[in-house]
Scaffold this active site. Structure first.
Site, PDB file in Angstrom:
ATOM      1  N   HIS A 359       4.182  -3.690 -49.760  1.00 35.90           N
ATOM      2  CA  HIS A 359       4.564  -5.004 -49.231  1.00 35.90           C
ATOM      3  C   HIS A 359       3.687  -5.393 -48.053  1.00 35.90           C
ATOM      4  O   HIS A 359       3.017  -4.557 -47.451  1.00 35.90           O
ATOM      5  CB  HIS A 359       6.050  -5.075 -48.919  1.00 35.90           C
ATOM      6  CG  HIS A 359       6.530  -4.405 -47.653  1.00 35.90           C
ATOM      7  ND1 HIS A 359       6.689  -5.094 -46.477  1.00 35.90           N
ATOM      8  CD2 HIS A 359       6.938  -3.142 -47.404  1.00 35.90           C
ATOM      9  CE1 HIS A 359       7.179  -4.263 -45.551  1.00 35.90           C
ATOM     10  NE2 HIS A 359       7.333  -3.076 -46.083  1.00 35.90           N
ATOM     11  N   ASP A 369       4.514  -0.278 -40.581  1.00 34.97           N
ATOM     12  CA  ASP A 369       5.341  -0.812 -41.667  1.00 34.97           C
ATOM     13  C   ASP A 369       5.175  -2.311 -41.765  1.00 34.97           C
ATOM     14  O   ASP A 369       5.784  -3.043 -40.993  1.00 34.97           O
ATOM     15  CB  ASP A 369       6.805  -0.452 -41.397  1.00 34.97           C
ATOM     16  CG  ASP A 369       7.742  -0.967 -42.471  1.00 34.97           C
ATOM     17  OD1 ASP A 369       7.273  -1.444 -43.513  1.00 34.97           O
ATOM     18  OD2 ASP A 369       8.968  -0.903 -42.243  1.00 34.97           O
ATOM     19  N   GLU A 406       9.706  -7.992 -48.694  1.00 33.07           N
ATOM     20  CA  GLU A 406      10.343  -6.700 -48.944  1.00 33.07           C
ATOM     21  C   GLU A 406      11.412  -6.451 -47.915  1.00 33.07           C
ATOM     22  O   GLU A 406      12.487  -5.919 -48.211  1.00 33.07           O
ATOM     23  CB  GLU A 406       9.280  -5.583 -48.893  1.00 33.07           C
ATOM     24  CG  GLU A 406       9.805  -4.204 -49.299  1.00 33.07           C
ATOM     25  CD  GLU A 406      10.293  -3.349 -48.135  1.00 33.07           C
ATOM     26  OE1 GLU A 406      10.713  -2.207 -48.374  1.00 33.07           O
ATOM     27  OE2 GLU A 406      10.277  -3.820 -46.980  1.00 33.07           O
ATOM     28  N   GLU A 407      11.107  -6.804 -46.661  1.00 33.16           N
ATOM     29  CA  GLU A 407      12.039  -6.484 -45.566  1.00 33.16           C
ATOM     30  C   GLU A 407      13.392  -7.155 -45.755  1.00 33.16           C
ATOM     31  O   GLU A 407      14.417  -6.613 -45.373  1.00 33.16           O
ATOM     32  CB  GLU A 407      11.429  -6.899 -44.216  1.00 33.16           C
ATOM     33  CG  GLU A 407      10.168  -6.135 -43.829  1.00 33.16           C
ATOM     34  CD  GLU A 407      10.402  -4.653 -43.554  1.00 33.16           C
ATOM     35  OE1 GLU A 407      11.522  -4.167 -43.783  1.00 33.16           O
ATOM     36  OE2 GLU A 407       9.454  -3.979 -43.123  1.00 33.16           O
ATOM     37  N   HIS A 528      10.454  -1.285 -36.992  1.00 38.65           N
ATOM     38  CA  HIS A 528      11.053  -2.616 -37.042  1.00 38.65           C
ATOM     39  C   HIS A 528      11.249  -3.261 -35.666  1.00 38.65           C
ATOM     40  O   HIS A 528      12.064  -4.168 -35.514  1.00 38.65           O
ATOM     41  CB  HIS A 528      12.384  -2.600 -37.813  1.00 38.65           C
ATOM     42  CG  HIS A 528      12.197  -2.427 -39.300  1.00 38.65           C
ATOM     43  ND1 HIS A 528      13.238  -2.502 -40.188  1.00 38.65           N
ATOM     44  CD2 HIS A 528      11.089  -2.208 -40.051  1.00 38.65           C
ATOM     45  CE1 HIS A 528      12.786  -2.320 -41.430  1.00 38.65           C
ATOM     46  NE2 HIS A 528      11.473  -2.141 -41.368  1.00 38.65           N
TER      47      HIS A 528
HETATM   48 ZN    ZN Z   1       8.170  -1.436 -45.150  1.00 40.29          ZN
END
Ligand code: ZN
Length: 620
Positions: A359, A369, A406-407, A528
């Site tokens: 992603h 990420d 995706e998140e 995140h």
């Molecule tokens: Zn991810």
């Protein structure tokens, strides 16, 4: 084993030329699973491995993390165009594929806590801040919020529910603590945050505060950023609380792709609440800076064993001593997202698809990420492009996919899988990467039939630490963490089983495509938060981008070796062995639960038939 000579050499001299030596060794051995004669493929792989470049990967990472790029924002679209441009430059047939999907973005998120006399204990959220981070004041940094949270304005007493596991809620119930009308304060970790909120709603809570306890990814683990890699005081873990265990993707279109021309009549409207896909209660993520005054003031019984975190006071379960007022105003709209799909048509079996994906959307900058995954994938594509320019064509069709949203709930990948269900019946494998690099420890999970395949791939890729990725993986795995599935010689490196929570979910669990997920891990406390940025990455994870190069080589080699195989290297002997293991485990649990009369004989007989068929197939 077949590469022993090269392994010893690599360990002694730690040199890159071992790439060549390894491929030659593999070619000479001619025992690569799925190949009759590996020598031609060995030359192709050798050429491929020489291309992924650490510095170029670092440049991709810098470009991708220049701005916050949450799904459906203009900055997200810019990253889609960057990826598409790199795909096209490599010679992939490339398209940007949009969908219109329901997602929330926050308008207001407030948390206030009061003692019983009405005295204000805290008012937040406090801004995410450390000394010296270059990106934290960018106005495009989205305020901490939970994807799929409800909107609302609620006031209630607080109950601390530890990790929000089923056993935690059961323990509260055993202590006659009623959650109806209460706000559950739950720490992140162990289970998926959507499960925490689902269980809290089920038990009657009217709101949830999710916080990061320093025991789990903060100072209890080591120095916090900017001194070390762990979570600083004000850093918040954003994240989706969608009920992913029911279905992923656009909550309005389960099983149906949310194409731009999809009529409203094809969307469902009853998706909120315990029967649906989204919580009806509000959920707000906070830092331990904001959670500490609430936890400190909380009265009631002392916490059960294992519930105490690392904040410097004794935790209590509540209720009593503190009430909170939560405001969450979430702007739900159908928003446009963009996948990027690049295809190389297969020469021999064009309908058979080998799909690799990662992603691209991030909650904020997303250096680890998911941008480390995207940077690695772009260098894998660079390597494939170099082969294409030399006239090579894969036997099977290869697709590289850059997923969006995706998140928020694996949305881009799920909608695409829903749209291409027919073609995906011929997909032979899906190779996922998400958090590609957070440090130097290689790890992987795979369906059993691909476990030995992944080990084989890592035997062919050099590690920045010397030797091969496989050797370092083996050296660094914790003692006692050996694989139990030892049906294959050398099958001694532990590999995880596939769970959920990334884009392999729709492929594996909806379309039934054999899948793998790879990553290089390390201490990573900024997940995140706004601090998962380029500065954190270069200070803590991979200053010279060597692990991006490593992951590009592993991901690229997975696709090449699968696409060119004479016979698909799916090892059902390992699969059968694991099935037998699951049956034994079920039998043991049945005995433990007092159900020893349950008859496992038919299941065991079926597993034995599967095993013998698999052994015969493998021997051919
Ligand atoms: Zn991810």
């Amino acid at each position: 084993m077949k590469l022993a000579g090269c392994r010893v050499l690599a360990l002694l001299v730690f040199t890159a030329p071992c790439i060549l030596a390894q491929s030659s060794a593999q070619a000479a051995s001619q025992t690569v699973f799925g190949y009759g004669n590996f020598s031609a493929q060995a030359k192709i792989e050798e050429k491929f491995l020489a291309v992924p470049d650490a510095n170029l990967a670092g440049q991709h990472l810098k470009t991708l993390t220049a701005e916050p790029h949450m799904a459906a924002t203009p900055e997200d679209h810019k990253t889609a165009e960057y990826v598409a441009q790199k795909f096209r430059a490599a010679g992939l047939d490339t398209e940007i594929v949009p969908y219109r999907v329901l997602m929330n973005q926050p308008k207001t998120v407030r948390v206030e806590a009061y003692d019983p006399s009405g005295h204000l204990l805290m008012s937040g959220p406090a801004p995410e801040h450390i000394d010296g981070d270059p990106g934290q004041d960018n106005p495009r940094v989205v305020m901490p919020f939970n994807g799929s949270s409800g909107s609302g304005n609620v006031t209630g007493e607080v109950v601390y529910a530890n990790y929000g596991r089923l056993e935690d809620f059961n323990q509260l119930a055993a202590q006659h603590i009623d959650l109806h009308g209460k706000i559950a304060l739950i720490r992140y970790g162990i289970n998926f945050r959507g499960v925490k909120v689902y269980l809290a709603e089920q038990r009657g809570a009217i709101g949830v505060l999710l916080y990061s306890d320093p025991q789990d990814d903060g100072y209890f683990k080591g120095d916090a950023y900017p001194i070390g890699p762990w979570r600083p005081e004000t850093a918040v873990q954003r994240g989706s609380v969608q009920f992913l265990f029911k279905y992923s993707g656009d909550p309005e279109t389960p099983g149906v792709p949310s194409t731009l021309d999809l009529p409203d009549s094809a969307r469902i409207h009853d998706y909120v609440g315990l029967h649906g896909d989204l919580p009806s209660i509000i959920s707000i993520p906070i830092s331990y800076h904001d959670a500490a005054p609430i936890l400190r003031a909380l009265k009631g019984a002392a916490v059960p064993q294992g519930w105490q975190g690392a904040l410097p006071f004794s935790y209590h379960v509540g209720p009593g001593g503190v009430g909170v007022h939560l405001i969450s105003d979430q702007d739900y709209q159908r928003r446009i997202i963009w996948n990027v799909v690049g295809t190389v048509k297969g020469s021999t079996y064009p309908d058979e698809l080998v799909v690799a994906g990662n992603h691209r959307d991030a909650w904020v900058y997303g250096a680890v990420d998911p941008s480390s995954g995207t940077a690695a994938m772009l260098e894998a594509v660079h390597g494939v492009g170099a082969l294409l320019k030399q006239g090579w064509r894969p036997k099977r069709t290869i697709m590289f996919c850059s997923w969006d949203a995706e998140e928020e709930g694996l949305i881009g990948s799920t909608e695409w899988v829903e749209q291409h269900g027919n073609e995906l019946q011929n997909a032979v494998a899906y190779f996922n990467v998400d958090v590609a690099v957070a440090g130097s420890d290689f790890g992987a999970s795979a369906v059993p039939s691909l476990k030995e395949f992944v080990r084989d791939i890592t035997r062919a890729v050099p590690s920045p630490l010397g030797g091969t990725v496989y050797q370092q993986w083996k050296l660094r795995q914790p003692a006692g963490n050996k694989s139990t599935s030892s049906t294959v010689p050398g099958d001694d490196v532990h590999m995880g089983d596939m769970g959920s929570g990334s884009d392999f979910t729709p492929f594996l669990q909806h379309a039934g495509v054999p899948s793998t997920d790879i990553g290089s891990g390390g201490p990573y406390g900024v997940y995140h938060s706004t601090f998962d940025d380029y500065q954190w990455y270069t200070a803590n994870a991979d200053p010279h981008f060597e692990y991006l190069q490593e992951m590009a080589r592993v991901l690229g080699l997975e696709t090449l070796r699968m696409a060119d195989a004479d016979l698909l290297p799916l090892d059902y002997a390992v699969y059968a062995h694991e099935v037998s293991g699951y049956i034994s485990e079920a039998r043991r649990k049945a005995v433990d639960a007092g159900m020893s009369s349950l008859d496992f004989t038919p299941a065991e007989a079926a597993a034995a038939r599967f095993s013998s068929a698999a052994q015969k197939t493998r021997a051919r």
